[in-house]
Scaffold this active site. Structure first.
Site, PDB file in Angstrom:
ATOM      1  N   GLU A 134     -28.625  -1.103  17.145  1.00 47.01           N
ATOM      2  CA  GLU A 134     -27.231  -0.828  16.782  1.00 47.01           C
ATOM      3  C   GLU A 134     -26.416  -0.731  18.067  1.00 47.01           C
ATOM      4  OE1 GLU A 134     -27.066   2.891  14.617  1.00 47.01           O
ATOM      5  OE2 GLU A 134     -28.848   2.342  13.474  1.00 47.01           O
ATOM      6  N   GLU A 167     -20.371   8.268  14.296  1.00 51.40           N
ATOM      7  CA  GLU A 167     -19.558   8.354  15.501  1.00 51.40           C
ATOM      8  C   GLU A 167     -18.085   8.140  15.184  1.00 51.40           C
ATOM      9  OE1 GLU A 167     -21.665   8.977  17.887  1.00 51.40           O
ATOM     10  OE2 GLU A 167     -20.612   8.616  19.771  1.00 51.40           O
ATOM     11  N   CYS A 182      -5.268  21.350  57.674  1.00 50.84           N
ATOM     12  CA  CYS A 182      -5.220  21.327  56.205  1.00 50.84           C
ATOM     13  C   CYS A 182      -3.849  20.845  55.735  1.00 50.84           C
ATOM     14  CB  CYS A 182      -5.505  22.731  55.665  1.00 50.84           C
ATOM     15  SG  CYS A 182      -5.247  22.874  53.886  1.00 50.84           S
ATOM     16  N   LYS A 218     -24.135   1.153  20.685  1.00 49.92           N
ATOM     17  CA  LYS A 218     -23.926   2.548  21.059  1.00 49.92           C
ATOM     18  C   LYS A 218     -22.428   2.743  21.211  1.00 49.92           C
ATOM     19  CE  LYS A 218     -25.437   6.011  24.438  1.00 49.92           C
ATOM     20  NZ  LYS A 218     -24.459   6.944  24.024  1.00 49.92           N
ATOM     21  N   PHE A 224       0.841  -1.196   0.000  1.00 48.51           N
ATOM     22  CA  PHE A 224       0.000   0.000   0.000  1.00 48.51           C
ATOM     23  C   PHE A 224       0.884   1.256   0.000  1.00 48.51           C
ATOM     24  CE2 PHE A 224      -2.327   3.402   2.066  1.00 48.51           C
ATOM     25  CZ  PHE A 224      -3.558   3.355   1.438  1.00 48.51           C
ATOM     26  N   SER A 264     -29.609  14.437  21.401  1.00 54.35           N
ATOM     27  CA  SER A 264     -29.083  13.289  22.135  1.00 54.35           C
ATOM     28  C   SER A 264     -30.211  12.273  22.287  1.00 54.35           C
ATOM     29  CB  SER A 264     -28.532  13.734  23.482  1.00 54.35           C
ATOM     30  OG  SER A 264     -29.576  14.270  24.232  1.00 54.35           O
TER      31      SER A 264
HETATM   32  S1  IVH Z   1     -28.310   8.035  17.069  1.00 52.01           S
HETATM   33  C1  IVH Z   1     -30.931  11.865  17.543  1.00 52.01           C
HETATM   34  N1  IVH Z   1     -26.806   5.847  16.966  1.00 52.01           N
HETATM   35  O1  IVH Z   1     -24.901   8.438  21.516  1.00 52.01           O
HETATM   36  C2  IVH Z   1     -29.942  10.884  17.197  1.00 52.01           C
HETATM   37  N2  IVH Z   1     -26.159   7.621  18.397  1.00 52.01           N
HETATM   38  O2  IVH Z   1     -26.590   9.312  23.726  1.00 52.01           O
HETATM   39  C3  IVH Z   1     -28.982  10.432  18.210  1.00 52.01           C
HETATM   40  N3  IVH Z   1     -24.113   7.226  19.646  1.00 52.01           N
HETATM   41  O3  IVH Z   1     -25.016  11.825  20.598  1.00 52.01           O
HETATM   42  C4  IVH Z   1     -27.884   9.639  17.677  1.00 52.01           C
HETATM   43  N4  IVH Z   1     -23.697   5.222  18.824  1.00 52.01           N
HETATM   44  O4  IVH Z   1     -22.945  10.457  19.903  1.00 52.01           O
HETATM   45  C5  IVH Z   1     -26.986   7.073  17.498  1.00 52.01           C
HETATM   46  N5  IVH Z   1     -25.557   3.894  16.805  1.00 52.01           N
HETATM   47  C6  IVH Z   1     -25.741   5.106  17.321  1.00 52.01           C
HETATM   48  C7  IVH Z   1     -24.837   5.659  18.261  1.00 52.01           C
HETATM   49  C8  IVH Z   1     -25.093   6.930  18.781  1.00 52.01           C
HETATM   50  C9  IVH Z   1     -23.282   6.169  19.643  1.00 52.01           C
HETATM   51  C10 IVH Z   1     -23.955   8.431  20.474  1.00 52.01           C
HETATM   52  C11 IVH Z   1     -24.144   9.742  19.739  1.00 52.01           C
HETATM   53  C12 IVH Z   1     -25.253  10.451  20.477  1.00 52.01           C
HETATM   54  C13 IVH Z   1     -25.238   9.770  21.805  1.00 52.01           C
HETATM   55  C14 IVH Z   1     -26.603   9.862  22.466  1.00 52.01           C
END
Ligand code: IVH
Length: 681
Positions: free
Chosen positions: A116, A186, A421, A118, A39, A85
């Site tokens: 999915e 993310e 202290c 997180k 590469f 959020s």
């Molecule tokens: S959806 C309104 N999907 O979690 C949409 N968020 O606690 C919100 N995050 O700010 C985002 N994995 O930074 C979504 N598969 C995922 C995620 C994800 C991580 C984070 C994201 C968000 C936070 C909310």
């Protein structure tokens, strides 16, 4: 074009195509076909040819990931649609309750979910714009920021190899995509990259980052793209937007489309129909957690169908159509080697357990707060004990219990809370009914040190470079006696400090200068008044608009502010009752620190006003705009009449706009609405 040049152009394009294919195989699909050396050889060949023909270099060439630095920090930019959020759930019961509510609100619309992982990173938004060849080119990348306005970190995002710099016309066409769109997802730092980075930092005598998420965030905000490129961040895409609207095909199809476009989509995803299936996915995710190679802190569940999502809409800060299931804290067992005492900026003495370093959920933990004397007594903790330490996603590690079994024998040394202290030797006192001991010396050097550190923090006055080593020296050299003295520091004074050169001294003076404009809310936070955190400081700033108005406010006036009760108002009154704090305010004023804020109009002032929304607004959905108007006491109506006060018109506004003009009703755009909402009409 000459024959030789034409030829070079062809070879360059062939090499680029080949390199893009390998980048995609390696960074997106995790399935390389060639070795790193092969590469690199291809890349070097490309760079050579481009060096011979600089006029053929294009910004989307794989050789151009590391570009110039942003000249003066990061610019701010508005998101096409707020980045919200998620609400959290912590148990199957909470998920079931959410599912019930979703089904209730969805009525006859289809309800299926996409599960999915997180990812524990930070969310970013990347804009693609048309290139000349019918394809799309990365145009800009923003951090989430406050959700409305993010920081433009394009130069850094370009260095992330799983982010395509360009997407060819063919690929777009196959995916049925326009040339302009936005991808959200993310950014994470893989565990291995995190480990390597910290090893290197240790070698260089730099402090280690605590966890991969913080280092990913720190990295994205680095002003040196070559450093970002070394850190090997990974981007997982999960949303696709067009004109600030979510892609209409639903979440599962969105993920497929992102894959087709060449983005890295996390492979751990599934369509689920019930809480039971959600919990199965969650249990699987938790079981795989340690072997993923990157951090996750839960599972996100999203209603799949776009139409159903729209029906469900949003609460203030989060969509009703998605929820985050958070894993419970992870724990480890380790030994308490010592209990030390920290003196805070209010003089409070906090006992801290100095632990045998232990790796818990991706982070090395070597200290944990013990809060106060009662907490230690409650645990029955002795020095030398083994303890169970828990760590949640965001949460600071905490000691939850003393372990006592064959492998973990009890310690012997009792801990006696100091009577003096540890920093200044003055007596410490514990007031009636209070849990904390405090140092009585108002001039305790620890308090000043902690106040200075607090003042400089990113969330407070954001003075980059005002770290412990600097503060310590400023105090030793008696260059500062209060935070206001920071504003009198000169480049010469700073350049004389250890590990300082003219350049770093100038940078710090510039940072201090810049902080003068941080605004009232941050100055209030900077005072470090007990119980007054970020949100309260903001509300106070909005309510009073100036430091003088705040200082002269009565308890009653203070308590008119949302979230301010007698306890907080008392703390504020006590703070400003002290002569030395009022002097501090005077000194800050003399230094030119801005202590004003835009006053917010009381929400009731929109009462009596009727709005009609029409067309597509640039960032707000119609629902969001409607909710904001109603929250501010206004009324949102469906049709224009003489009684309508404002028509808020977006793109492609139709007959309602005509009607407004006919009746002479004021027409404003989204910005105008925001101004009204902020009370700046
Ligand atoms: S959806 C309104 N999907 O979690 C949409 N968020 O606690 C919100 N995050 O700010 C985002 N994995 O930074 C979504 N598969 C995922 C995620 C994800 C991580 C984070 C994201 C968000 C936070 C909310």
């Amino acid at each position: 074009m000459s024959g030789a040049k034409d030829n070079a152009q062809k070879r360059i394009e062939a090499l680029r195509a080949e390199l893009r294919r390998h980048e995609h195989l390696y960074y997106v699909l995790d399935a390389p076909e060639v070795s790193d050396a092969e590469f690199d050889a291809l890349m070097n060949k490309l760079k050579e040819l481009e060096a011979e023909h600089p006029e053929l270099v294009t910004p989307d060439s794989p050789s151009q990931r590391v570009g110039g630095k942003p000249a003066d920090g990061f610019k701010k930019a508005q998101h096409s649609r707020p980045m919200l959020s998620l609400d959290n759930a912590y148990s199957a019961d909470e998920l079931a309750a959410w599912e019930r509510r979703v089904r209730e609100l969805a009525g006859s619309l289809p309800v299926e979910f996409t599960a999915e992982l997180k990812l524990d990173g930070l969310s970013i938004a990347i804009q693609y714009a048309p290139d000349e060849k019918g394809g799309a080119r990365l145009a800009s990348g923003l951090t989430r920021g406050d959700g409305q306005i993010g920081e433009d970190v394009t130069t850094n995002i370009r260095t992330i190899r799983s982010v395509p710099l360009s997407i060819g016309a063919d690929r777009l066409k196959k995916a049925g995509m326009p040339q302009t769109f936005e991808v959200r997802g993310e950014v994470v730092m893989p565990a291995e990259a995190f480990r390597l980075m910290n090893e290197e930092r240790e070698r260089e005598g730099l402090p280690a980052f605590v966890n991969p998420r913080n280092s990913a965030a720190g990295t994205l905000r680095t002003l040196e793209p070559s450093i970002v490129a070394q850190r090997r961040l990974v981007f997982f895409a999960y949303f696709l937007l067009e004109n600030g609207e979510y892609f209409a095909a639903g979440q599962s199809a969105t993920l497929d489309k992102l894959t087709a476009l060449g983005f890295r989509v996390n492979p751990h995803r599934e369509r689920v129909q019930s809480t039971e299936q959600m919990m199965k996915f969650i249990d699987n995710a938790e079981a795989q957690r340690e072997s993923l190679g990157y951090e996750i802190d839960g599972v996100v569940l999203k209603v799949d169908a776009h139409q159903t999502q729209q029906r469900l809409g949003y609460t203030g800060k989060a969509p009703r159509w998605a929820i985050a299931y958070k894993f419970t804290a992870r724990a480890g067992i380790t030994k308490v080697n010592e209990i030390s005492i920290q003196v805070g900026r209010t003089g409070k003495l906090t006992p801290v357990a100095e632990l045998e370093p232990v790796f818990i959920g991706g982070t090395t933990v070597s200290r944990a707060t013990l809060h106060n004397a009662d907490f230690i007594a409650g645990l029955g903790l002795k020095i030398g004990d083994w303890v169970k330490v828990e760590r949640g996603g965001d949460v600071i590690p905490k000691v939850v219990e003393v372990v006592d079994d064959k492998e973990h024998p009890r310690g012997h040394k009792n801990f006696a809370f100091p009577t003096h202290c540890p920093e200044c030797g003055s007596e410490v006192v514990r007031a009636e009914g209070e849990a904390d001991y405090r140092c009585v010396n108002a001039d305790c050097p620890a308090m000043l040190r902690e106040s200075l550190l607090h003042f400089g923090r990113r969330e407070v006055m954001n003075i980059e470079g005002l770290g412990e080593a600097v503060v310590q020296q400023l105090l030793e050299k008696k260059l500062v006696r209060s935070v206001a003295d920071l504003y009198t520091l000169t480049v010469d004074q700073l350049a004389a400090l250890d590990r300082f050169a003219e350049k770093s001294a100038t940078a710090l003076v510039d940072q201090i200068e810049k902080s003068k404009k941080a605004g009232l809310a941050r100055v209030i936070m900077g005072f470090g008044i007990r119980f007054v955190g970020e949100r309260t400081a903001e509300l106070l700033a909005e309510e009073f608009g100036s430091i003088d108005a705040l200082i002269s406010a009565s308890a009653e006036e203070l308590e008119r502010v949302e979230e301010v009760g007698p306890r907080i108002s008392q703390a504020i009154l006590e703070f400003f009752a002290q002569e030395k704090n009022r002097t501090l305010v005077d000194h800050l004023r003399e230094a030119g620190v801005d202590m004003t804020a835009e006053k917010k109009v009381r929400t009731a002032q929109l009462a009596g006003l009727t709005f009609v929304l029409t067309g597509t607004l640039p960032t707000l959905s119609r629902d969001e705009a409607k909710r904001m108007i109603e929250a501010a006491g206004g009324k949102a109506s469906g049709s224009v009449s003489k009684k309508t006060n404002y028509v808020v018109a977006g793109e492609e506004a139709g007959s309602k706009l005509d009607k407004a003009r006919e009746l002479g009703v004021s027409v404003i755009d989204e910005a105008g609405l925001m101004q009204l909402l902020n009370g700046n009409a």
